[in-house]
Design an enzyme around this catalytic site. Structure first.
Site, PDB file in Angstrom:
ATOM      1  N   LYS A   1       8.936   4.173   1.961  1.00  0.00           N
ATOM      2  CA  LYS A   1       9.657   5.196   1.692  1.00  0.00           C
ATOM      3  C   LYS A   1       9.978   5.542   2.985  1.00  0.00           C
ATOM      4  O   LYS A   1       9.115   5.816   3.831  1.00  0.00           O
ATOM      5  CB  LYS A   1       9.407   6.175   0.824  1.00  0.00           C
ATOM      6  CG  LYS A   1       9.132   5.889  -0.665  1.00  0.00           C
ATOM      7  CD  LYS A   1       8.965   6.980  -1.518  1.00  0.00           C
ATOM      8  CE  LYS A   1       9.007   6.559  -2.974  1.00  0.00           C
ATOM      9  NZ  LYS A   1       8.513   7.505  -3.899  1.00  0.00           N
TER      10      LYS A   1
ATOM     11  N   HIS B   1       5.199  -0.835 -11.629  1.00  0.00           N
ATOM     12  CA  HIS B   1       4.313  -0.001 -11.092  1.00  0.00           C
ATOM     13  C   HIS B   1       2.967   0.180 -11.856  1.00  0.00           C
ATOM     14  O   HIS B   1       1.860   0.711 -11.159  1.00  0.00           O
ATOM     15  CB  HIS B   1       4.916   1.641 -11.254  1.00  0.00           C
ATOM     16  CG  HIS B   1       5.007   2.442 -10.071  1.00  0.00           C
ATOM     17  ND1 HIS B   1       5.775   1.735  -9.008  1.00  0.00           N
ATOM     18  CD2 HIS B   1       4.674   3.565  -9.914  1.00  0.00           C
ATOM     19  CE1 HIS B   1       5.569   2.677  -8.055  1.00  0.00           C
ATOM     20  NE2 HIS B   1       4.586   3.651  -8.520  1.00  0.00           N
TER      21      HIS B   1
ATOM     22  N   ARG C   1       0.500  -1.418  -9.446  1.00  0.00           N
ATOM     23  CA  ARG C   1       0.120  -0.135  -8.288  1.00  0.00           C
ATOM     24  C   ARG C   1      -0.816   0.836  -8.957  1.00  0.00           C
ATOM     25  O   ARG C   1      -1.873   1.095  -8.097  1.00  0.00           O
ATOM     26  CB  ARG C   1       1.509   0.408  -7.979  1.00  0.00           C
ATOM     27  CG  ARG C   1       1.319   1.508  -6.824  1.00  0.00           C
ATOM     28  CD  ARG C   1       2.642   1.775  -6.319  1.00  0.00           C
ATOM     29  NE  ARG C   1       2.812   3.006  -5.447  1.00  0.00           N
ATOM     30  CZ  ARG C   1       2.676   3.018  -4.078  1.00  0.00           C
ATOM     31  NH1 ARG C   1       2.244   1.997  -3.758  1.00  0.00           N
ATOM     32  NH2 ARG C   1       2.616   4.076  -3.539  1.00  0.00           N
TER      33      ARG C   1
ATOM     34  N   TYR D   1      -5.470   9.328  -9.262  1.00  0.00           N
ATOM     35  CA  TYR D   1      -6.249   8.336  -9.475  1.00  0.00           C
ATOM     36  C   TYR D   1      -7.720   8.369  -9.336  1.00  0.00           C
ATOM     37  O   TYR D   1      -8.462   7.774  -9.678  1.00  0.00           O
ATOM     38  CB  TYR D   1      -5.877   6.944  -8.406  1.00  0.00           C
ATOM     39  CG  TYR D   1      -4.348   6.510  -8.247  1.00  0.00           C
ATOM     40  CD1 TYR D   1      -3.989   6.043  -9.602  1.00  0.00           C
ATOM     41  CD2 TYR D   1      -3.604   6.954  -7.532  1.00  0.00           C
ATOM     42  CE1 TYR D   1      -2.685   5.676  -9.648  1.00  0.00           C
ATOM     43  CE2 TYR D   1      -2.265   6.568  -7.417  1.00  0.00           C
ATOM     44  CZ  TYR D   1      -1.859   5.954  -8.579  1.00  0.00           C
ATOM     45  OH  TYR D   1      -0.228   5.511  -8.663  1.00  0.00           O
TER      46      TYR D   1
END
Length: 308
Positions: free
Chosen positions: A177, A253, A256, A288
């Site tokens: 990004k 995702h 990921r 996470y």
């Protein structure tokens, strides 16, 4: 949208899209969130940015709750509103950021869908289709191995070029990004899958192209020899998951999320995972670090002197 908001909104979108360099999909999401917010304000007779109050922001979030929006969706919309109000203050369109004290609703940090290590193995084995040498199969195997090895976003996977990969050094360069580049390691499984794809798959896909100038840069090509699209990656992940018998919600995702969770569970520190994922803030990465109920119970039973 009336003129009171039009110019400010246009300036805001230019700011996040051009000056900050956010991805097109991110800018589109901001645009949608702000448009809905302003439409709601105008139903209350508010047509100028400096007429918005803190109560208006709180009432809007409450209205989203009544409409059945998830906590995560409400949190995202509020984040867009915070960004918009901060920009308005910086442009002197308002005298105060009335959104600053409005907090995200409880429960917004819903844990992401994560595959177990066994499920990832099943998924990647299913991608190989029994060792088929079909160029599409070789591509799918290389693509999914690459995504799990690097924890990349789907836009980073579709955007990766041949010269972004160094198979000798086991390194990949990703464009994240805001056009920020980062280097991530490539594990041996991913390197082998990519090598097989480059040796016996990619060239065949490139020759299928009807374009006068074939796609020479992209690592992953579609069946027509063009750069693979985000939609194609979604379809590949979904179809491979079905063949693997995975019943959990599955999307690009998910790999990921699984990459990050497995690293944390394996002993990696949060700051390292933050760098690998390309997160601007460690706060984003900390989701996470959750401990699953199963892990909690197992740790208790094996560690507490009077657990058994």
């Amino acid at each position: 949208m009336t003129n009171g908001f039009t110019k400010l909104t246009e300036q805001f979108l230019v700011h996040i899209g051009v000056e900050r360099g956010l991805a097109t999909a991110t800018v589109t999401a901001y645009e949608s969130d702000i448009a809905k917010y302003i439409d709601w304000l105008e139903t209350r007779g508010i047509h100028e940015p400096d007429a918005i109050t803190k109560q208006d922001v709180e009432d809007y979030i409450a209205a989203l709750d009544q409409a059945g929006e998830s906590a995560r969706s409400k949190a995202r919309r509020l984040a867009s509103i915070h960004e918009f109000h901060r920009f308005a203050l910086g442009q002197h369109a308002v005298t105060a950021d009335v959104s600053a004290a409005v907090k995200a609703p409880k429960g917004a940090s819903t844990l992401p869908d994560v595959l177990t290590v066994d499920e990832v193995t099943r998924l990647l084995d299913a991608a190989a289709a029994g060792g088929s040498t079909d160029p599409v199969v070789l591509r799918d195997k290389a693509l999914l191995e690459f995504m799990y090895a690097t924890g990349c976003r789907v836009s980073e996977a579709t955007g990766v070029n041949l010269d972004d990969i160094d198979l000798d050094e086991h390194i990949a360069r990703l464009m994240g990004k805001g056009s920020k580049q980062r280097l991530v390691p490539l594990g041996s499984y991913a390197c082998r899958a990519i090598t097989a794809y480059l040796n016996a798959g990619r060239g065949k896909l490139e020759r299928r192209s009807s374009a006068k100038i074939p796609e020479r840069r992209a690592l992953f090509l579609n069946k027509r020899g063009k750069r693979i699209s985000r939609q194609s990656v979604w379809e590949i992940v979904k179809a491979t998951g079905e063949r693997a018998g995975i019943t959990k919600p599955l999307h690009p995702h998910t790999l990921r999320h699984s990459f990050a969770t497995h690293l944390i569970q394996g002993g990696a520190d949060v700051r390292t995972v933050q760098e690998l994922l390309g997160h601007a803030s460690v706060t984003t990465t900390q989701i996470y670090t959750h401990v699953s109920p199963e892990t909690l119970i197992e740790t208790y039973l094996t560690s507490h002197p009077r657990a058994r």
